[in-house]
Design a protein around this motif. Structure first.
Motif, PDB file in Angstrom:
ATOM      1  N   GLY A 104      16.937  38.079  43.946  1.00 38.32           N
ATOM      2  CA  GLY A 104      15.789  38.491  43.506  1.00 38.32           C
ATOM      3  C   GLY A 104      16.875  39.539  42.448  1.00 38.32           C
ATOM      4  N   LYS A 105      17.950  39.918  42.667  1.00 39.39           N
ATOM      5  CA  LYS A 105      18.687  40.844  41.402  1.00 39.39           C
ATOM      6  C   LYS A 105      19.662  40.061  41.180  1.00 39.39           C
ATOM      7  N   LYS A 106      20.178  41.157  39.729  1.00 36.48           N
ATOM      8  CA  LYS A 106      21.527  40.232  39.407  1.00 36.48           C
ATOM      9  C   LYS A 106      22.861  40.509  39.169  1.00 36.48           C
ATOM     10  N   VAL A 107      23.794  40.271  39.714  1.00 38.06           N
ATOM     11  CA  VAL A 107      25.109  40.733  39.908  1.00 38.06           C
ATOM     12  C   VAL A 107      26.051  39.881  39.350  1.00 38.06           C
ATOM     13  N   SER A 108      26.891  40.822  38.281  1.00 40.96           N
ATOM     14  CA  SER A 108      27.695  40.302  38.532  1.00 40.96           C
ATOM     15  C   SER A 108      29.264  39.486  39.373  1.00 40.96           C
ATOM     16  N   LYS A 109      29.790  38.090  39.124  1.00 46.01           N
ATOM     17  CA  LYS A 109      30.920  38.107  39.416  1.00 46.01           C
ATOM     18  C   LYS A 109      32.377  39.212  39.317  1.00 46.01           C
ATOM     19  N   GLU A 110      32.344  40.082  38.329  1.00 50.19           N
ATOM     20  CA  GLU A 110      33.501  41.246  38.678  1.00 50.19           C
ATOM     21  C   GLU A 110      33.025  42.167  39.910  1.00 50.19           C
ATOM     22  N   SER A 111      31.554  42.117  39.639  1.00 55.02           N
ATOM     23  CA  SER A 111      30.965  43.360  40.991  1.00 55.02           C
ATOM     24  C   SER A 111      31.386  42.328  41.839  1.00 55.02           C
ATOM     25  N   ILE A 112      31.546  41.358  42.712  1.00 55.92           N
ATOM     26  CA  ILE A 112      30.830  40.435  43.219  1.00 55.92           C
ATOM     27  C   ILE A 112      32.240  40.886  43.909  1.00 55.92           C
ATOM     28  N   ILE A 113      33.250  40.224  43.325  1.00 58.01           N
ATOM     29  CA  ILE A 113      34.894  40.233  43.124  1.00 58.01           C
ATOM     30  C   ILE A 113      35.108  41.599  43.787  1.00 58.01           C
ATOM     31  N   GLU A 114      34.776  42.709  43.084  1.00 59.30           N
ATOM     32  CA  GLU A 114      35.301  44.347  43.664  1.00 59.30           C
ATOM     33  C   GLU A 114      34.572  44.621  44.758  1.00 59.30           C
ATOM     34  N   MET A 115      33.340  44.174  44.654  1.00 58.43           N
ATOM     35  CA  MET A 115      32.834  44.468  46.431  1.00 58.43           C
ATOM     36  C   MET A 115      33.433  43.530  47.840  1.00 58.43           C
ATOM     37  N   ALA A 116      33.922  42.497  47.352  1.00 59.57           N
ATOM     38  CA  ALA A 116      34.660  41.771  48.584  1.00 59.57           C
ATOM     39  C   ALA A 116      35.990  42.317  48.469  1.00 59.57           C
ATOM     40  N   LYS A 117      36.581  42.875  47.637  1.00 61.44           N
ATOM     41  CA  LYS A 117      37.721  43.518  48.039  1.00 61.44           C
ATOM     42  C   LYS A 117      37.776  44.672  48.768  1.00 61.44           C
ATOM     43  N   LEU A 118      36.531  45.872  48.591  1.00 62.95           N
ATOM     44  CA  LEU A 118      35.984  46.707  49.104  1.00 62.95           C
ATOM     45  C   LEU A 118      36.365  46.819  50.618  1.00 62.95           C
ATOM     46  N   ALA A 119      35.301  45.549  50.797  1.00 57.29           N
ATOM     47  CA  ALA A 119      34.915  45.370  52.405  1.00 57.29           C
ATOM     48  C   ALA A 119      36.029  44.238  52.665  1.00 57.29           C
ATOM     49  N   GLY A 120      38.084  44.786  52.162  1.00 57.38           N
ATOM     50  CA  GLY A 120      39.297  44.176  52.800  1.00 57.38           C
ATOM     51  C   GLY A 120      38.628  42.566  52.725  1.00 57.38           C
ATOM     52  N   LEU A 121      38.308  41.545  52.091  1.00 60.17           N
ATOM     53  CA  LEU A 121      38.372  40.072  51.854  1.00 60.17           C
ATOM     54  C   LEU A 121      39.126  40.334  51.256  1.00 60.17           C
ATOM     55  N   LYS A 122      39.927  39.065  51.280  1.00 58.25           N
ATOM     56  CA  LYS A 122      41.125  38.058  51.094  1.00 58.25           C
ATOM     57  C   LYS A 122      40.477  37.415  48.956  1.00 58.25           C
ATOM     58  N   VAL A 123      40.994  37.830  48.334  1.00 57.99           N
ATOM     59  CA  VAL A 123      39.341  36.775  46.866  1.00 57.99           C
ATOM     60  C   VAL A 123      40.706  36.195  46.038  1.00 57.99           C
ATOM     61  N   LYS A 124      40.722  35.364  45.802  1.00 53.87           N
ATOM     62  CA  LYS A 124      40.985  34.037  45.014  1.00 53.87           C
ATOM     63  C   LYS A 124      40.342  34.356  43.664  1.00 53.87           C
ATOM     64  N   GLU A 125      41.323  34.711  42.849  1.00 55.26           N
ATOM     65  CA  GLU A 125      40.585  34.529  41.544  1.00 55.26           C
ATOM     66  C   GLU A 125      41.183  34.252  40.370  1.00 55.26           C
TER      67      GLU A 125
END
Length: 87
Positions: free
Chosen positions: A66-87
């Protein structure tokens, strides 16, 4: 801010009607949501547009519980969580 010259009375439930010309010029349609702001003694109405809950961005939004989140924020949070992200 520009003066439209329009004056409206509140009804017994505190409602007003926006003139058709004003709704057309602002591209407001029936059932559109309006965001209400208060600035000193002014009430400001703005057409509501969903935005990222973290950054306010309106680009590439995803609905998450029910909340809106941008893909950019999701990628940034994944990186902060130490996850490897393919962009």
């Amino acid at each position: 801010m520009r003066d439209t010259g329009v004056v409206r009375r509140l009804d017994e439930l505190g409602r007003i009607t926006l003139p058709m010309e004003l709704r057309k010029s602002l591209n407001l349609t029936e059932r559109d949501s309006l965001h209400i702001f208060v600035e000193e003694d002014k009430i400001i109405l703005q057409k509501f547009s969903p935005s990222d809950i973290f950054t306010g961005s309106m680009d590439d939004l995803i609905d998450f519980h029910g909340k809106k989140v941008s893909k950019e924020s999701i990628i940034e949070m994944a990186k902060l969580a130490g996850l490897k992200v393919k962009e």
